[in-house]
Write a protein that holds these residues in place. Structure first.
Motif, PDB file in Angstrom:
ATOM      1  N   LYS A 292       0.834  -1.215   0.000  1.00 57.10           N
ATOM      2  CA  LYS A 292       0.000   0.000   0.000  1.00 57.10           C
ATOM      3  C   LYS A 292       0.865   1.260   0.000  1.00 57.10           C
ATOM      4  N   ILE A 293       1.995   1.208   0.696  1.00 59.41           N
ATOM      5  CA  ILE A 293       2.842   2.404   0.741  1.00 59.41           C
ATOM      6  C   ILE A 293       3.834   2.437  -0.417  1.00 59.41           C
ATOM      7  N   ASN A 294       4.127   1.273  -1.003  1.00 59.22           N
ATOM      8  CA  ASN A 294       5.001   1.220  -2.178  1.00 59.22           C
ATOM      9  C   ASN A 294       4.616   0.007  -3.028  1.00 59.22           C
ATOM     10  N   PRO A 295       3.836   0.218  -4.078  1.00 58.71           N
ATOM     11  CA  PRO A 295       3.392  -0.896  -4.932  1.00 58.71           C
ATOM     12  C   PRO A 295       4.535  -1.612  -5.642  1.00 58.71           C
ATOM     13  N   GLN A 296       5.728  -1.010  -5.648  1.00 63.34           N
ATOM     14  CA  GLN A 296       6.892  -1.634  -6.291  1.00 63.34           C
ATOM     15  C   GLN A 296       7.878  -2.190  -5.258  1.00 63.34           C
ATOM     16  N   MET A 297       7.382  -2.446  -4.076  1.00 58.14           N
ATOM     17  CA  MET A 297       8.228  -2.945  -2.993  1.00 58.14           C
ATOM     18  C   MET A 297       8.942  -4.237  -3.376  1.00 58.14           C
ATOM     19  N   LYS A 298      10.221  -4.327  -3.026  1.00 52.08           N
ATOM     20  CA  LYS A 298      10.982  -5.566  -3.170  1.00 52.08           C
ATOM     21  C   LYS A 298      11.019  -6.273  -1.821  1.00 52.08           C
ATOM     22  N   PHE A 299      11.046  -7.598  -1.839  1.00 50.14           N
ATOM     23  CA  PHE A 299      10.975  -8.377  -0.611  1.00 50.14           C
ATOM     24  C   PHE A 299      12.128  -9.374  -0.516  1.00 50.14           C
ATOM     25  N   VAL A 300      12.685  -9.489   0.694  1.00 51.80           N
ATOM     26  CA  VAL A 300      13.572 -10.588   1.040  1.00 51.80           C
ATOM     27  C   VAL A 300      13.003 -11.192   2.317  1.00 51.80           C
ATOM     28  N   VAL A 301      12.674 -12.476   2.270  1.00 48.13           N
ATOM     29  CA  VAL A 301      11.926 -13.104   3.364  1.00 48.13           C
ATOM     30  C   VAL A 301      12.723 -14.286   3.924  1.00 48.13           C
ATOM     31  N   TYR A 302      12.700 -14.398   5.248  1.00 51.05           N
ATOM     32  CA  TYR A 302      13.464 -15.427   5.964  1.00 51.05           C
ATOM     33  C   TYR A 302      12.495 -16.319   6.734  1.00 51.05           C
ATOM     34  N   THR A 303      12.712 -17.613   6.669  1.00 52.71           N
ATOM     35  CA  THR A 303      11.940 -18.521   7.512  1.00 52.71           C
ATOM     36  C   THR A 303      12.705 -19.818   7.748  1.00 52.71           C
TER      37      THR A 303
ATOM     38  N   ASN B 149      35.091 -31.706  18.814  1.00 53.41           N
ATOM     39  CA  ASN B 149      35.554 -31.952  17.442  1.00 53.41           C
ATOM     40  C   ASN B 149      34.527 -32.708  16.610  1.00 53.41           C
ATOM     41  N   VAL B 150      33.260 -32.407  16.886  1.00 46.03           N
ATOM     42  CA  VAL B 150      32.170 -32.986  16.118  1.00 46.03           C
ATOM     43  C   VAL B 150      31.411 -31.846  15.442  1.00 46.03           C
ATOM     44  N   PHE B 151      31.087 -32.025  14.167  1.00 41.26           N
ATOM     45  CA  PHE B 151      30.335 -30.986  13.460  1.00 41.26           C
ATOM     46  C   PHE B 151      28.871 -31.032  13.882  1.00 41.26           C
ATOM     47  N   GLU B 152      28.350 -29.888  14.285  1.00 36.22           N
ATOM     48  CA  GLU B 152      26.942 -29.747  14.645  1.00 36.22           C
ATOM     49  C   GLU B 152      26.217 -28.988  13.539  1.00 36.22           C
ATOM     50  N   ALA B 153      25.142 -29.578  13.050  1.00 31.88           N
ATOM     51  CA  ALA B 153      24.349 -28.907  12.024  1.00 31.88           C
ATOM     52  C   ALA B 153      23.530 -27.789  12.663  1.00 31.88           C
ATOM     53  N   LYS B 154      23.562 -26.626  12.060  1.00 35.66           N
ATOM     54  CA  LYS B 154      22.796 -25.484  12.530  1.00 35.66           C
ATOM     55  C   LYS B 154      21.471 -25.402  11.776  1.00 35.66           C
ATOM     56  N   PRO B 155      20.475 -24.680  12.315  1.00 36.17           N
ATOM     57  CA  PRO B 155      19.205 -24.507  11.588  1.00 36.17           C
ATOM     58  C   PRO B 155      19.451 -24.011  10.167  1.00 36.17           C
ATOM     59  N   ALA B 156      18.699 -24.554   9.224  1.00 44.15           N
ATOM     60  CA  ALA B 156      18.904 -24.250   7.802  1.00 44.15           C
ATOM     61  C   ALA B 156      17.736 -23.416   7.272  1.00 44.15           C
ATOM     62  N   PRO B 157      17.850 -22.105   7.296  1.00 47.17           N
ATOM     63  CA  PRO B 157      16.736 -21.251   6.873  1.00 47.17           C
ATOM     64  C   PRO B 157      16.594 -21.171   5.358  1.00 47.17           C
ATOM     65  N   TRP B 158      15.375 -20.832   4.921  1.00 47.91           N
ATOM     66  CA  TRP B 158      15.136 -20.464   3.534  1.00 47.91           C
ATOM     67  C   TRP B 158      15.138 -18.936   3.428  1.00 47.91           C
ATOM     68  N   ILE B 159      15.665 -18.439   2.340  1.00 48.11           N
ATOM     69  CA  ILE B 159      15.623 -17.009   2.040  1.00 48.11           C
ATOM     70  C   ILE B 159      15.003 -16.854   0.657  1.00 48.11           C
ATOM     71  N   ILE B 160      13.892 -16.153   0.613  1.00 51.32           N
ATOM     72  CA  ILE B 160      13.115 -16.008  -0.621  1.00 51.32           C
ATOM     73  C   ILE B 160      13.104 -14.537  -1.019  1.00 51.32           C
ATOM     74  N   SER B 161      13.520 -14.231  -2.226  1.00 49.88           N
ATOM     75  CA  SER B 161      13.511 -12.856  -2.727  1.00 49.88           C
ATOM     76  C   SER B 161      12.415 -12.725  -3.774  1.00 49.88           C
ATOM     77  N   GLY B 162      11.781 -11.552  -3.801  1.00 45.10           N
ATOM     78  CA  GLY B 162      10.721 -11.331  -4.780  1.00 45.10           C
ATOM     79  C   GLY B 162      10.485  -9.852  -5.046  1.00 45.10           C
ATOM     80  N   GLU B 163       9.924  -9.568  -6.200  1.00 50.21           N
ATOM     81  CA  GLU B 163       9.600  -8.183  -6.550  1.00 50.21           C
ATOM     82  C   GLU B 163       8.475  -8.160  -7.573  1.00 50.21           C
ATOM     83  N   ILE B 164       7.843  -7.007  -7.684  1.00 51.62           N
ATOM     84  CA  ILE B 164       6.811  -6.800  -8.680  1.00 51.62           C
ATOM     85  C   ILE B 164       7.489  -6.516 -10.013  1.00 51.62           C
ATOM     86  N   ILE B 165       7.235  -7.341 -11.006  1.00 48.65           N
ATOM     87  CA  ILE B 165       7.812  -7.137 -12.332  1.00 48.65           C
ATOM     88  C   ILE B 165       6.686  -6.836 -13.312  1.00 48.65           C
TER      89      ILE B 165
END
Length: 303
Positions: A240-251, A286-302
């Motif tokens: 609403k404040i910027n119809p051409q807003m670009k997004f980067v989303v983390y989850t 000396n053991v590798f611990e896996a860390k949380p693996a987030p998704w990062i999604i980028s999007g824009e109005i084209i």
């Protein structure tokens, strides 16, 4: 309201630059100028990344020198003089000796930081941040996120529930504006502590993405969102404040990821990139611990 009128004219600034360059025996091109009498700017990050900073200041902040010392800049040399015109002698001392000095009139100072870095390094360690209610993302992942934002020094960005991202973005977009949306009052308090700790003057904290909260602020061109059940509402409000807003989303959540993709399709936001970050760290055994693996999604109005 932001003060856009400097206490110093361009002619006076040039005279001060010449005055200090002669006093210190420096080439003018080796001095970084920052006028904080005109507009609040990020002084501490500027001093951190420049060996010689010429600061134009006005009366107002009684803790000005104390805050610089408290951040760890006490060993910097400072050449200090009050007044609008460069006349007479200048006081020279360590910044740590100025912590009880109030700036009561227009003043000019040349600050020498021998430990200055040539550029800002992204990926601050989490220990550097306020140890409040916030659980910060790992510095390595934050480095990737900040890289994906592709920030310019004059960008305006809205960051929702991403406290450490807001801090690092404010340092990079030091001529821009960071709008930090923090729903939780304890998180807002932690954000305020970080703003003070890092000497940031280009961060505005709001409690939500409503029109009333965002209308008085500059319009962002980009948003970074830690996605929750509020995600669709946030996208609606930002568009609403910027119809051409670009997004980067983390989850980190698969069901939220699905919702993000649905919302993007619903509001005709084109996915420009979807990545998942996998990281492991070697622990004390000396053991590798896996860390949380987030998704990062980028999007824009084209169009």
């Amino acid at each position: 309201m932001v003060n856009n009128k400097s206490s110093f004219t361009n002619t006076q600034i040039l005279s001060w630059l010449q005055y200090f360059s002669k006093k210190a025996g420096l080439d003018i091109e080796k001095i970084k100028i920052i006028d904080i009498s005109k507009k609040k700017k990020n002084l501490i990050p500027t001093i951190e990344t420049h060996k010689r900073v010429l600061v134009f200041a006005d009366a107002g902040d009684p803790n000005f020198f104390f805050n610089l010392w408290d951040y760890g800049l006490g060993e910097c040399d400072i050449w200090f003089k009050t007044g609008l015109e460069p006349e007479g002698n200048v006081s020279i001392c360590k910044l740590s000796e100025m912590i009880n000095v109030d700036i009561t009139e227009p003043s000019v100072m040349l600050i020498f930081n021998p430990n200055a870095r040539s550029s800002y390094k992204i990926g601050l360690q989490n220990d550097n941040f306020s140890q409040g209610s916030v659980r910060y993302v790992a510095s390595e992942i934050r480095s990737i996120i900040v890289n994906k934002l592709h920030l310019d020094d004059q960008d305006t960005i809205c960051i929702i529930s991403g406290e450490s991202i807001a801090v690092e973005s404010a340092m990079i977009a030091n001529e821009g504006e960071i709008i930090a949306v923090e729903y939780n009052k304890h998180d807002r308090f932690s954000m305020e502590e970080n703003i003070t700790k890092f000497g940031l003057n280009n961060v505005s904290i709001v409690s939500d993405t409503s029109r009333n909260s965002l209308k008085p602020l500059p319009v962002p061109s980009l948003s970074f969102i830690v996605a929750t059940d509020r995600f669709e509402e946030e996208v609606q409000n930002l568009l609403k404040i910027n119809p051409q807003m670009k997004f980067v989303v983390y989850t980190l959540e698969l069901d939220i990821l699905s919702k993000i993709l649905e919302v993007f399709d619903k509001y005709h936001i084109t996915r420009t990139e979807v990545i998942q970050i996998a990281m492991s760290k070697l622990n004390r055994k000396n053991v590798f611990e896996a860390k949380p693996a987030p998704w990062i999604i980028s999007g824009e109005i084209i169009d």
